[in-house]
Motif scaffolding. Structure first.
Motif, PDB file in Angstrom:
ATOM      1  N   CYS A  35       0.830  -1.208   0.000  1.00  0.00           N
ATOM      2  CA  CYS A  35       0.000   0.000   0.000  1.00  0.00           C
ATOM      3  C   CYS A  35       0.858   1.249   0.000  1.00  0.00           C
ATOM      4  N   SER A  36       0.345   2.295  -0.655  1.00  0.00           N
ATOM      5  CA  SER A  36       1.048   3.562  -0.693  1.00  0.00           C
ATOM      6  C   SER A  36       1.111   4.182   0.697  1.00  0.00           C
ATOM      7  N   ARG A  38       0.705   6.411   3.819  1.00  0.00           N
ATOM      8  CA  ARG A  38      -0.387   7.202   4.392  1.00  0.00           C
ATOM      9  C   ARG A  38      -1.764   6.734   3.931  1.00  0.00           C
ATOM     10  N   CYS A  39      -1.827   5.853   2.939  1.00  0.00           N
ATOM     11  CA  CYS A  39      -3.116   5.377   2.441  1.00  0.00           C
ATOM     12  C   CYS A  39      -3.490   4.064   3.126  1.00  0.00           C
ATOM     13  N   CYS A  55      -7.149   6.892  -0.222  1.00  0.00           N
ATOM     14  CA  CYS A  55      -6.269   8.024   0.122  1.00  0.00           C
ATOM     15  C   CYS A  55      -7.108   9.277   0.288  1.00  0.00           C
ATOM     16  N   LEU A  58      -6.497  13.400   2.704  1.00  0.00           N
ATOM     17  CA  LEU A  58      -5.111  13.426   3.196  1.00  0.00           C
ATOM     18  C   LEU A  58      -4.388  14.707   2.790  1.00  0.00           C
ATOM     19  N   LEU A  60      -3.597  15.695  -0.110  1.00  0.00           N
ATOM     20  CA  LEU A  60      -2.600  15.404  -1.145  1.00  0.00           C
ATOM     21  C   LEU A  60      -2.642  16.485  -2.221  1.00  0.00           C
ATOM     22  N   PRO A  64      -0.155   9.986  -5.760  1.00  0.00           N
ATOM     23  CA  PRO A  64       0.919   9.145  -5.220  1.00  0.00           C
ATOM     24  C   PRO A  64       1.597   8.329  -6.318  1.00  0.00           C
ATOM     25  N   LEU A  76      -9.185   8.981  -4.255  1.00  0.00           N
ATOM     26  CA  LEU A  76      -8.352  10.156  -4.010  1.00  0.00           C
ATOM     27  C   LEU A  76      -9.214  11.385  -3.763  1.00  0.00           C
ATOM     28  N   ASN A  79      -9.135  15.845  -1.475  1.00  0.00           N
ATOM     29  CA  ASN A  79      -7.740  16.242  -1.364  1.00  0.00           C
ATOM     30  C   ASN A  79      -7.559  17.625  -1.990  1.00  0.00           C
TER      31      ASN A  79
END
Length: 265
Positions: A35-36, A38-39, A55, A58, A60, A64, A76, A79
């Motif tokens: 896993c990426s 922080r995700c 994710c 976060l 972002l 990522p 995502l 963000n």
């Protein structure tokens, strides 16, 4: 050196190499499927299973770069993404669902969703800052899409772009004009796809026609000016030549008179 010793040494070396190769393979596989940072990732079984990577929320500012290549669902949303760069998801051949909603997306670069045409089934771009669409960003993407909640600017550019998109037709009903060009087109608040009689390229066509007329008038003026100059120039040459011809008999008469005087003398 005994042959058995050489064989034993050779076997040990081969075992070490094989062991190193297995470790490297496991490391690469783990890096590709982990896993990426922080995700949060989950795996599910079944025909619609696979890896889900979340994710969301976060803060972002970019996509990522260490997304597992076996990801099927990627969230995502919520963000601070402002753009999707070229080839952002090209290493995700299994991706079926992509949620990019509630960001600040204003730009989808050409090739932004390259490589997802065969797998992606749902794309969420709602609640962003998209004002127009570039067909080159989608490259044959046929997914069902959510395009609502964006400040769409309906103009000739958007009108000519929509027929070049391969998204599910129902997805385009989410494009509701917030502004338009021209402003008095009556497109504000109307789903663009449903406004079939709306032609926002009329002003552009009229501008093009006027530009063509101005260009043609300019060329016509140049041709007329050249013809006038040519005629006047030739008239001046003709006048000079005519005066020269008129002067010839006078000179001949003076020559004959001088000859007669000389004879008398």
């Amino acid at each position: 050196m005994p042959p058995s010793y050489w064989l034993l040494r050779h076997s040990v070396v081969m075992c070490l190499l094989l062991h190193s190769l297995v470790l490297m393979t496991l490391c690469f596989h783990h890096a590709a499927t982990s896993c990426s940072k922080r995700c949060y990732c989950t795996d599910s079984d079944g025909p619609t299973g696979g890896k889900t990577m979340r994710c969301s929320n976060l803060r972002l500012t970019e996509i990522p770069r260490d997304i597992p290549n076996d990801t099927r669902r990627l969230y995502l949303d919520y963000n601070l993404l402002t753009s999707i760069p070229t080839n952002a998801f090209q290493d995700l051949p299994l991706l079926a669902e992509l949620d990019l909603s509630h960001n600040d997306l204003a730009l989808l670069e050409p090739g932004a969703f390259r490589g997802l045409g065969a797998s992606l089934q749902f794309l969420d771009l709602s609640s962003n800052q998209l004002a127009t669409l570039d067909p080159e960003a989608f490259e044959g993407l046929r997914a069902r899409s959510n395009l609502t909640g964006n400040p769409w600017h309906c103009d000739c550019r958007l009108q000519t772009a929509l027929p070049r998109l391969d998204l599910e037709p129902v997805s385009l009903t989410g494009i509701v004009c917030q502004t338009s060009e021209p402003e008095d087109s009556g497109a504000q608040g109307v789903p663009f796809l449903l406004a079939k009689d709306l032609d926002l390229c009329v002003v552009l066509k009229k501008t093009t026609d006027v530009a063509m007329l101005v260009t043609m008038f300019g060329w016509f003026t140049m041709v007329i000016s050249y013809l006038v100059y040519y005629v006047r120039h030739n008239q001046e040459d003709a006048r000079r030549h005519l005066e020269y011809l008129k002067s010839l008999p006078s000179r001949q008469g003076k020559s004959e008179e001088s000859s007669t005087i000389s004879t008398v003398v």
